[in-house]
Enzyme design. Sequence first.
Site, PDB file in Angstrom:
ATOM      1  N   ASP A   1       0.817  -1.215   0.000  1.00  0.00           N
ATOM      2  CA  ASP A   1       0.000   0.000   0.000  1.00  0.00           C
ATOM      3  C   ASP A   1       0.849   1.261   0.000  1.00  0.00           C
ATOM      4  OD1 ASP A   1      -2.142  -1.664   0.041  1.00  0.00           O
ATOM      5  OD2 ASP A   1      -3.144  -0.700   1.726  1.00  0.00           O
TER       6      ASP A   1
ATOM      7  N   ASP B   1      -1.400  -5.369   4.398  1.00  0.00           N
ATOM      8  CA  ASP B   1      -2.754  -4.873   4.610  1.00  0.00           C
ATOM      9  C   ASP B   1      -3.892  -5.775   4.131  1.00  0.00           C
ATOM     10  OD1 ASP B   1      -0.866  -2.803   4.896  1.00  0.00           O
ATOM     11  OD2 ASP B   1      -2.438  -1.326   4.728  1.00  0.00           O
ATOM     12  N   LYS B   2      -3.971  -6.066   2.852  1.00  0.00           N
ATOM     13  CA  LYS B   2      -5.112  -6.826   2.331  1.00  0.00           C
ATOM     14  C   LYS B   2      -4.838  -8.325   2.325  1.00  0.00           C
ATOM     15  CE  LYS B   2      -6.377  -2.823   1.859  1.00  0.00           C
ATOM     16  NZ  LYS B   2      -5.043  -2.366   2.247  1.00  0.00           N
TER      17      LYS B   2
ATOM     18  N   CYS C   1       4.981  -2.175   8.365  1.00  0.00           N
ATOM     19  CA  CYS C   1       5.379  -0.860   8.876  1.00  0.00           C
ATOM     20  C   CYS C   1       5.016  -0.710  10.348  1.00  0.00           C
ATOM     21  CB  CYS C   1       4.765   0.239   8.029  1.00  0.00           C
ATOM     22  SG  CYS C   1       5.381   0.212   6.331  1.00  0.00           S
TER      23      CYS C   1
ATOM     24  N   GLU D   1      -6.975   4.598  -0.397  1.00  0.00           N
ATOM     25  CA  GLU D   1      -6.607   5.200   0.885  1.00  0.00           C
ATOM     26  C   GLU D   1      -6.146   6.644   0.665  1.00  0.00           C
ATOM     27  OE1 GLU D   1      -5.210   1.378   3.553  1.00  0.00           O
ATOM     28  OE2 GLU D   1      -3.670   2.661   2.658  1.00  0.00           O
TER      29      GLU D   1
ATOM     30  N   SER E   1      -5.504   5.098   5.373  1.00  0.00           N
ATOM     31  CA  SER E   1      -4.469   4.213   5.883  1.00  0.00           C
ATOM     32  C   SER E   1      -4.507   4.241   7.408  1.00  0.00           C
ATOM     33  CB  SER E   1      -3.101   4.689   5.399  1.00  0.00           C
ATOM     34  OG  SER E   1      -2.060   4.109   6.148  1.00  0.00           O
TER      35      SER E   1
END
Length: 558
Positions: free
Chosen positions: A84, A126-127, A197, A448, A474
């Site tokens: 992302d 993320d996904k 992150c 995002e 985000s």
Amino acid sequence: MRDSRTLRSDHVTKGAERAPNRCLFYAMGFTDEELDRPLIGVVSAYSEIVPGHSHLDKLAEAVKAGVRMAGGTPILVPAIGVCDGIAMGHQGMKYSLPSRELIADSVETMALAHCFDGLVLVPNCDKIVPGMLMAAARLNIPSIVVSGGPMLAGRHNGEEISLSKMFEAVGARKAGMIGDAELEQFAQDSCPGCGSCAGMYTANSMNCLSEAIGMALPGNGTIPAVYSARTQLAKKAGMQIMELVDRDLKPRDILTPKAFQNALAVDMALGCSTNSVLHLLAIANEAGVPMNLETINEVSARTPNLCHLAPAGNDHIQDLYEAGGIQAVMAQLAQGGYLNTSLPTVTGKTVGENVSGAENRNPKVIRTLDQAYSKTGGIAVLWGNLAKDGCVVKRSAVSSEMLVHTGPARVFDSEEEAIDAIYNGKIHPGDVVVIRYEGPKGGPGMREMLNPTSALAGMQLDKQVALITDGRFSGASRGASIGHVSPEAAAGGEIAYLKEGDLIHIDIPNNRIDAEVSEEEFAKRKAQWSPKQPEGLEGWLSRYVRLVSSANTGAVLK
């Protein structure tokens, strides 16, 4: 030799009729001894384009070692993943949320086509985490998650920093607060190595919630990527899948309504990313568990917020790990009666057994119940004439000055238009920036909005300006960033009819968001409205637009 029980893999390994299937295993070097054991799919999202995934090849090898130690045959298969951060701020972000569905579909495809007896899911970002959990719930074969772990925080001028500070530095540069050399030093310092992150962004939110909901071993959410304990955890997950196969303990045995309530309680205590709302709704949908925004607000209303991790505060996931991790958070919630401790988990033990003995080693990072940041959770759902089906805000990352705010709408029909106005000093204290046509259908893909929120924060406007969108934020966003407005503009939601200067009232403590526009006026504007057609519909995004549902139902495919 295994016992005589029937396994799913028998469909491709046993009997005269399956000799053609077996010959293809032999072509890959499998032996009869390996084919006589349960076949375990190790689904790795390793790639060389995602920092959170660049080390998953080594982690997958550790999983395979664990599977072999416990008597199974591991088989590595791939999964895709979008970074992302790299996709942020351009057309690539249109593919981020939609990739969740591709991941779920591909895991289903590989598992069922090849008759795996169990799955070890190795995501990190993320996904990918929710996509794999969606697949596990859909398939309902024994499965366990072991993520790649969080990145260590960077250091800049003696201060711990992470990706959110990096994005905010761009805003500071645009405002003339720092120069190019300082900006480049931020870039060099922010992300010191592999891992998801370092703040409580979406990836770490979902890795922590995988643990909280019972689908991952203790430590999954917080053990840093570079620690040997992460490799050990992967081996243990590989061993543990064999117990799950033995017991035929399946995801839907774990992903019950009460388990989702537990996950939501931990979500609220941690102050997770607003994206966790989208993903928990989607996972619940696959598990056949009823859940909606009202449920989320009910849990938020009764659950205290115990952590302010970046971007809400200065602590990072490594600090949460050293303070006792998710088990310490859950132990405190259990003490207050906020968790159901009798539920099964992939450890083979109950939630209560897992958290027994967990200790809060740093009350500054994990506050005690009587010292909670707030009596309500880190996420709030708002309703009103601007979001009749709801919208979502990370309340724990909103400054007290912005919890209640009224200001004029500054309306933009894309992220690019808004960021241009912000960078060029056209947004002023008190404004409410509205970014529309960025929802699941309108974007498409519900991008995002980290660049706009970070620019406002970097320009020190985050305590004076709100941002509302039918897109997403985000987990690195902070401030009065209100997303997932439903219905979205492309579906004829009221956000589509806003005009420049309309007053917008935000009241987060009372869960309200309203435009000072009458129903009659909205009706007049609707009669003159024609929907803006989404751009960038080449390829499979055109199918996604036709199939995707609203954000308030998880943006799942119909």
